[in-house]
Design a protein around this motif. Sequence first.
Motif, short mmCIF file in Angstrom:
data_model
loop_
_atom_site.label_atom_id
_atom_site.label_comp_id
_atom_site.label_asym_id
_atom_site.label_seq_id
_atom_site.Cartn_x
_atom_site.Cartn_y
_atom_site.Cartn_z
N THR A 40 0.82 -1.22 0.00
CA THR A 40 0.00 0.00 0.00
C THR A 40 0.85 1.27 0.00
N GLN A 41 2.14 1.15 0.31
CA GLN A 41 2.96 2.35 0.52
C GLN A 41 3.59 2.86 -0.77
N PHE A 42 3.84 1.93 -1.69
CA PHE A 42 4.32 2.33 -3.01
C PHE A 42 3.71 1.37 -4.03
N VAL A 44 4.13 -0.80 -7.56
CA VAL A 44 5.14 -1.45 -8.41
C VAL A 44 4.38 -2.02 -9.60
N HIS A 63 4.90 15.19 -5.60
CA HIS A 63 5.10 14.65 -4.25
C HIS A 63 5.63 13.22 -4.22
N GLU A 64 5.71 12.58 -5.35
CA GLU A 64 6.04 11.15 -5.35
C GLU A 64 7.36 10.86 -6.06
N ASP A 65 8.25 10.16 -5.36
CA ASP A 65 9.44 9.63 -6.02
C ASP A 65 9.04 8.54 -7.02
N GLU A 66 9.85 8.39 -8.07
CA GLU A 66 9.59 7.36 -9.08
C GLU A 66 10.92 6.73 -9.50
N VAL A 117 8.37 1.94 -10.04
CA VAL A 117 7.99 2.06 -8.64
C VAL A 117 7.65 3.51 -8.37
N GLY A 118 6.55 3.76 -7.68
CA GLY A 118 6.19 5.13 -7.31
C GLY A 118 5.55 5.16 -5.95
N THR A 119 5.94 6.14 -5.15
CA THR A 119 5.31 6.32 -3.85
C THR A 119 3.81 6.51 -4.02
N LEU B 39 16.51 9.77 -4.60
CA LEU B 39 15.21 9.42 -4.01
C LEU B 39 15.32 9.36 -2.48
N GLN B 41 12.07 8.71 -0.57
CA GLN B 41 10.83 8.14 0.00
C GLN B 41 10.86 6.63 0.09
N PHE B 42 11.61 6.01 -0.79
CA PHE B 42 11.83 4.55 -0.70
C PHE B 42 13.26 4.26 -1.16
N ASP B 65 6.75 -1.51 3.71
CA ASP B 65 6.53 -2.46 2.61
C ASP B 65 7.86 -2.80 1.95
#
Lengths: 156, 156
Positions: A40-42, A44, A63-66, A117-119, B39, B41-42, B65
């Motif tokens: 649920t957190q990122f 894939v 807002h999201e790392d990728e 992968v994305g937050t 990055l 966040q993960f 996760d």
Amino acid sequence: MPKLDLALVPVKTGSIYPEPYAAMVKGRSSLRLGEAGGLTQFGVNLVTLEPGAMSSLRHWHRHEDEFVMITEGECVMVQDAGETLMRAGDCAAFPAGSTDGHHFLNRTDRPARFLVVGTKAPAEVATYSDVDLMVHIGGGAARFTYKDGSDWDGPR
Amino acid sequence: MPKLDLALVPVKTGSIYPEPYAAMVKGRSSLRLGEAGGLTQFGVNLVTLEPGAMSSLRHWHRHEDEFVMITEGECVMVQDAGETLMRAGDCAAFPAGSTDGHHFLNRTDRPARFLVVGTKAPAEVATYSDVDLMVHIGGGAARFTYKDGSDWDGPR
């Protein structure tokens, strides 16, 4: 058991983009592996690009790392500065808030695949580099606007 | 450009485990690709297991996760229920809080590689399934304890 049976993961096609943009990602499909495994957190996703397909409109996330790793075939990664050839095993990272939009094109005659992968941020804004479009995601809904924040109502 | 030059990413070896556990992950090395790409966040690490090496003590994460894709060679994934053979392209997901610990062993005669993604939670607790050990991570520090919460002071 957490080993994922990829054959059982639904193949997602289509796009939430409004037309005419949705048609531009024809030939793209993906397996939502993270969701299939209960994450649920990122997110894939294993994305397949058929010959000629593109991964998305060129975009960046507020807002999201990728992160992307090419797993099969080869793609062209397009950014502000131009094109970069990406082969299986090649990786790229896109920190949240970095305004250099990217997407991937398959110009070969065989399928290309990449893991992305994305937050999963509580709220997100993605900006599309080459068209007057943004998407605001939150509360389970996606709202498309022009870059001035007004509701999207057709290409301009 | 966000395409990562893997040849420039430092190879991380060693372990924060106290002995005798650190010696058990000899033959493991990793490239911290997410950090190399900015990055936060993960984490995304490309881990190499030499023949005979293990990825970690068998463990589970309370708040983070985790996702793994084998990218080269093959590994055995060990969990409560036993072993699962994982070949290049195979994936596994480990949701935060799921208490079924896992690790990967390379029992072949050639290197195995996998990509592992894990959330960077502000604080994390990992529990090691097969030994009396936990690690509490936060504020840039890692504190090892027994499973009763007392400070670790040697295997028992």
